[in-house]
Design a protein around this motif. Structure first.
Motif, mmCIF file in Angstrom:
data_model
loop_
_atom_site.group_PDB
_atom_site.id
_atom_site.type_symbol
_atom_site.label_atom_id
_atom_site.label_comp_id
_atom_site.label_asym_id
_atom_site.label_seq_id
_atom_site.Cartn_x
_atom_site.Cartn_y
_atom_site.Cartn_z
ATOM 1 N N UNK A 1 14.085 -8.469 -5.784
ATOM 2 C CA UNK A 1 12.599 -7.075 -6.004
ATOM 3 C C UNK A 1 11.480 -7.147 -4.570
ATOM 4 N N UNK A 2 12.315 -8.147 -3.874
ATOM 5 C CA UNK A 2 11.444 -8.006 -2.107
ATOM 6 C C UNK A 2 12.282 -6.485 -1.269
ATOM 7 N N UNK A 3 13.804 -7.380 -1.690
ATOM 8 C CA UNK A 3 13.990 -6.473 -1.186
ATOM 9 C C UNK A 3 14.161 -4.622 -1.133
ATOM 10 N N UNK A 4 13.578 -4.522 -2.824
ATOM 11 C CA UNK A 4 13.194 -3.040 -3.579
ATOM 12 C C UNK A 4 12.471 -2.622 -2.053
ATOM 13 N N UNK A 5 11.307 -3.290 -2.158
ATOM 14 C CA UNK A 5 10.258 -3.475 -2.044
ATOM 15 C C UNK A 5 10.358 -3.061 -0.619
ATOM 16 N N UNK A 6 10.966 -3.903 0.330
ATOM 17 C CA UNK A 6 11.587 -3.212 1.634
ATOM 18 C C UNK A 6 12.048 -1.649 1.892
ATOM 19 N N UNK A 7 13.346 -1.197 1.107
ATOM 20 C CA UNK A 7 13.588 -0.260 1.141
ATOM 21 C C UNK A 7 13.040 0.993 1.443
ATOM 22 N N UNK A 8 12.005 0.708 -0.170
ATOM 23 C CA UNK A 8 11.525 1.750 -0.377
ATOM 24 C C UNK A 8 9.753 2.460 0.531
ATOM 25 N N UNK A 9 9.289 0.881 1.466
ATOM 26 C CA UNK A 9 8.898 0.683 2.632
ATOM 27 C C UNK A 9 9.184 1.639 3.328
ATOM 28 N N UNK A 10 10.567 1.421 4.097
ATOM 29 C CA UNK A 10 11.238 1.778 4.673
ATOM 30 C C UNK A 10 11.362 3.525 4.900
ATOM 31 N N UNK A 11 11.660 3.779 3.776
ATOM 32 C CA UNK A 11 12.578 4.861 2.995
ATOM 33 C C UNK A 11 11.006 5.668 3.242
ATOM 34 N N UNK A 12 9.686 5.595 3.366
ATOM 35 C CA UNK A 12 8.625 6.588 2.717
ATOM 36 C C UNK A 12 8.170 6.134 3.863
ATOM 37 N N UNK A 13 8.073 4.737 4.353
ATOM 38 C CA UNK A 13 6.924 4.677 5.835
ATOM 39 C C UNK A 13 7.731 4.710 7.116
ATOM 40 N N UNK A 14 9.026 4.185 7.599
ATOM 41 C CA UNK A 14 9.689 4.458 7.838
ATOM 42 C C UNK A 14 9.582 3.103 8.778
ATOM 43 N N UNK A 15 9.236 1.966 7.597
ATOM 44 C CA UNK A 15 8.847 0.898 8.882
ATOM 45 C C UNK A 15 9.958 -0.191 8.183
ATOM 46 N N UNK A 16 10.160 -1.539 9.193
ATOM 47 C CA UNK A 16 11.351 -1.790 8.594
ATOM 48 C C UNK A 16 10.411 -3.459 8.452
ATOM 49 N N UNK A 17 10.708 -4.816 7.818
ATOM 50 C CA UNK A 17 9.856 -5.295 7.361
ATOM 51 C C UNK A 17 9.966 -6.465 8.387
ATOM 52 N N UNK A 18 8.852 -7.345 8.520
ATOM 53 C CA UNK A 18 8.609 -8.063 9.253
ATOM 54 C C UNK A 18 7.956 -7.928 11.020
ATOM 55 N N UNK B 1 0.614 -1.542 0.138
ATOM 56 C CA UNK B 1 0.245 -0.246 -0.124
ATOM 57 C C UNK B 1 0.996 1.039 0.144
ATOM 58 N N UNK B 2 1.985 1.192 -1.025
ATOM 59 C CA UNK B 2 2.615 2.266 -0.932
ATOM 60 C C UNK B 2 2.226 3.520 -1.959
ATOM 61 N N UNK C 1 15.330 10.178 -20.362
ATOM 62 C CA UNK C 1 15.499 11.045 -19.382
ATOM 63 C C UNK C 1 14.340 11.773 -19.324
ATOM 64 N N UNK C 2 13.485 12.139 -19.555
ATOM 65 C CA UNK C 2 12.521 12.989 -19.055
ATOM 66 C C UNK C 2 11.729 11.813 -17.641
ATOM 67 N N UNK C 3 11.839 10.582 -17.818
ATOM 68 C CA UNK C 3 11.147 9.702 -16.449
ATOM 69 C C UNK C 3 12.281 9.726 -15.637
ATOM 70 N N UNK C 4 13.557 9.947 -15.720
ATOM 71 C CA UNK C 4 14.535 9.465 -15.217
ATOM 72 C C UNK C 4 14.428 10.739 -13.870
ATOM 73 N N UNK C 5 14.819 12.902 -15.032
ATOM 74 C CA UNK C 5 14.629 13.808 -14.550
ATOM 75 C C UNK C 5 12.872 14.064 -13.499
ATOM 76 N N UNK C 6 12.631 13.135 -14.086
ATOM 77 C CA UNK C 6 11.241 13.384 -13.015
ATOM 78 C C UNK C 6 11.272 11.907 -11.790
ATOM 79 N N UNK C 7 12.055 11.622 -10.998
ATOM 80 C CA UNK C 7 12.391 10.424 -10.366
ATOM 81 C C UNK C 7 12.497 10.806 -9.289
ATOM 82 N N UNK C 8 11.654 10.284 -8.279
ATOM 83 C CA UNK C 8 12.689 10.834 -6.904
ATOM 84 C C UNK C 8 13.480 9.992 -6.453
ATOM 85 N N UNK C 9 13.601 8.124 -6.923
ATOM 86 C CA UNK C 9 14.461 7.475 -6.898
ATOM 87 C C UNK C 9 14.194 6.294 -8.539
ATOM 88 N N UNK C 10 16.249 6.489 -8.394
ATOM 89 C CA UNK C 10 16.255 5.685 -10.164
ATOM 90 C C UNK C 10 16.581 3.777 -9.211
#
Lengths: 154, 154, 154, 154, 154, 154, 154, 154
Positions: H137-154, H30-31, H75-84
């Motif tokens: 991919x799970x680790x990428x989602x875990x990183x994004x969850x932490x970055x956005x919501x401050x929550x660690x997995x598990x 739900x990010x 180029x447009x999407x990379x410039x527009x991105x917060x995270x790559x």
């Protein structure tokens, strides 16, 4: 500026001797100016890509290749310039000169345009992007003398 | 910095000898500083456009032309400066000095303002954009000596 | 622009109703413009620092403190603006207005100056850094209408 | 991009219906694109300065004034654009289009040029600064559809 | 450029003598070019971190440490370069070369790629980010001679 | 880099001889490095403002004044540096060192941190912003030797 | 700003309730502010790397990994902020707060520091990089109210 | 960020379902993330230029044309991105992924790399330019969850 010398890039028309006139005027005035310019040998410029990197059968790509090689020079010199002078003559479409002017304007470079008044209306957007519009090479030298030494002509 | 020398641009008032005082102080202190400034000959400055690029009948455009030619010099020197000193005197409106200060601030240049305390309230926004406010030319030299050599006066 | 709306920052004079005139003209013209401005309550503006962060015994630092708090607002709004209008009136020194203009110019913001012609000579450097100089609020609205909708007045 | 919509600025020729063709193609394709453009009413564009800020006796300054007002619009829209399309037709000198292309290139904007192949050699520097060169409006729409939705035509 | 000399950074393959060929060609042509490069001693490069800052038990962090130390050199030299040449050979994955190319492209540096045509399809994005693609070291020298002196080979 | 020499700014601790150690190591290694640093005379540094621009009764503003004068030096030298070394010792809070590191990081300067491992956890964000973390002055010299000459120690 | 709302990033101390106080004050004042902050759960923050990307045996690299993951959040939020508030408490070394302040300063973000006066001397460089220094959360709210609505407290 | 939503660009490998895995993980968590990507239909991507702008007889220029059209998107999407996020798989040379990483690094975008550990040594420069390296991919989602919501997995 490097060591007190001003870098001035001379963009545009390659079929008259305006660059030589400016160079002579600068020398006569003894101004600390380093002039730079695109490659002004028209034939060499047109062969910049195919003459260095190999022939092309399709003229669009031959031009593309040449424009790339020329851009290595022109982009570097414009970025390196303190002042960019852009000359428009009465022949050819000279879109590359207007492109250079837009490129320099977005980089915040001071621009001096140089053209006859019959081109004023067509060049109004380019002139608006410039800090001065000169009518002849002497005026460009006069502007540079004032800018560098604070002296007016005469 | 170029070759260990600091570029210091002296913006503002052109009707007193504050630049000469700073130059003398720098020479006496033996500081590696290259000073630069706008054209300080008031008459020449006012004629910067019309004297190089031709007369104008409308004074607004005559001024506009001159301001463009002067801006070739001032923008280049401000961009090239390590430190920008901006002097406000007690005469004239000196909006160009405040404009220079804002321009330098947005470029991230360290600014030193120089003025009497009776101008403090009117100059509070400009002073806030500066890293130091000096009351006389000696203090500017003292600041430069400290900044470059780490030595306090006396 | 955000959602098709233009952000226009109104810098400068706070002792006349020019902002209200522009706001009324924009509303009448139905232009998608979001206006912003510095705090125009003179007393509040002077107390911006001491009124929020505590009194100062030294007026220089009281002003400094206030100018810092005001700069949080003005720098943010200028950076956020699509167009910056700078008004100079006939009173006060208004160095902050010229500072804002220089700041906006270095950021590449399009600037419109607004002042009477008796200030032309004193404001020539500021006007040169602008893309338009208007004489009254109606002209500012006319410029914005043209810029946004491509329509001339009348 | 704002809310998933791409901003596309259409620079250049104002005497044919290429903008309408692109708009129709985008609508038919259902692409999330917000188009913007300079003022394309030639008469209004020429009067942009004098029609809003007052007449000029000297045509150079009248043009200058108008180019300034137009630049408020064009610079803002180019800075705001995700993609800049630049059209060159067979009439007029169109230096403003080449100026826009150079300006957009220095800002790092992706550029699509649109012109017939008889202009290829004259436009080689501009085309080299672009990421695509289209021959007609349909191709521009095809490029945008691919860029936005990843779908090829047909 | 510094004192009329062009800075050219040679990125990529370290297992063939292409850099020496270019250096020889530049010397023979008498071009004012200062070449720079990453550390090309493969063993030293792999030990850049652990050999200077201490051993690591985990190879990932040993590599990380070494890549950091190498980046101090490569980032500085790329930022300092007028032109970046990127060579791809037929061995190894050479992702660092492609990374350098992307890094240089985003900084607006003119790029020349150097590789055989069997890599063309795999390198199409990198080549698109370059202003020239050469097939051998002679062509790189030819491009530099043209760019600096305006002369074609032969 | 200027004339092949690397500019290295040494930020941080001023109560140990780590700068002298690095200077000696660089001299011994014969590296083309120009070192720069904040004013390291603690007493002079604390009086930077009041000693040049006049006393203050309020210590906050006295510190503020001094920090402004010091910032003229430090900001200029950091902007001018190719590499920034930041040293954290075991005394004092050294927030200015961390501030310098953040400032340098946002400017894209390569950073080398220098501190004992008992500070590792507290400095993890600063170390993450650096490209290398050294434990002693010798390691800093080793890193610089490798970066400039490609040679590992021993 | 997005849709008239100010983005304010709250950096620094995570062991007191100053963020909650500011949030409550903003809500009470009805200010259009979107607050953001680093992850303030100390344990989660320390495990940001190892908890998402796997354990490390070496604590330095475990910290490094965590600082990298935290930096994805903090760098993005600081770049996205209109105003950055940095709080220093009486515990811990808080170098990350000073690093954030330096990072924000180099990006030109308006900074408000928040700390007791016994930290004034140690924080003088950080305070000099800020536009306001507050002593408690109420003053931060007062500054934001003034900045956004132009109203002084009381 | 736009309206509280993070823009994440997924660069690299197009022959496995890692993007779908990340999308599913983000949805499950739900990010507030908006994902973007290059065109991942390999055949369409190869025909991006010739399929929209016309056939080419020379494969180099056909690729060049296609890479240009794809670059408008990337180029447009990379410039527009917060995270790559940049994924490297075990097939193909994937130089475009490394180019994207270098491009994003120079723009200051936070980068997460995603690859197996057998590619660690070859990708060390790219990983050094990233703030996190994930193995699945799970680790990428875990990183994004932490970055956005401050929550660690598990």
């Amino acid at each position: 500026m490097r060591n007190g010398s001003w870098s001035v890039y001379l963009s545009g028309e390659i079929h008259s001797d305006w660059r030589e006139q400016i160079a002579a005027g600068i020398e006569k005035a003894g101004l600390p100016v380093e002039l730079s310019a695109p490659v002004t040998d028209h034939a060499a410029s047109d062969d910049a890509g195919t003459g260095t990197l190999g022939e092309e059968t399709d003229s669009f790509w031959g031009d593309h290749k040449g424009a790339g090689v020329n851009a290595i020079r022109t982009q570097t010199l414009i970025r390196d310039a303190d002042v960019v002078v852009v000359r428009f003559g009465d022949k050819y479409r000279q879109w590359n000169a207007a492109f250079d002017a837009g490129y320099a304007a977005a980089l915040g470079k001071p621009i001096v345009t140089l053209h006859d008044d019959d081109l004023d209306h067509a060049l109004k957007e380019v002139d608006r992007g410039a800090l001065a519009t000169a009518r002849n090479s002497d005026q460009v030298v006069d502007v540079l003398r004032y800018v560098i030494e604070g002296k007016l002509p005469g």
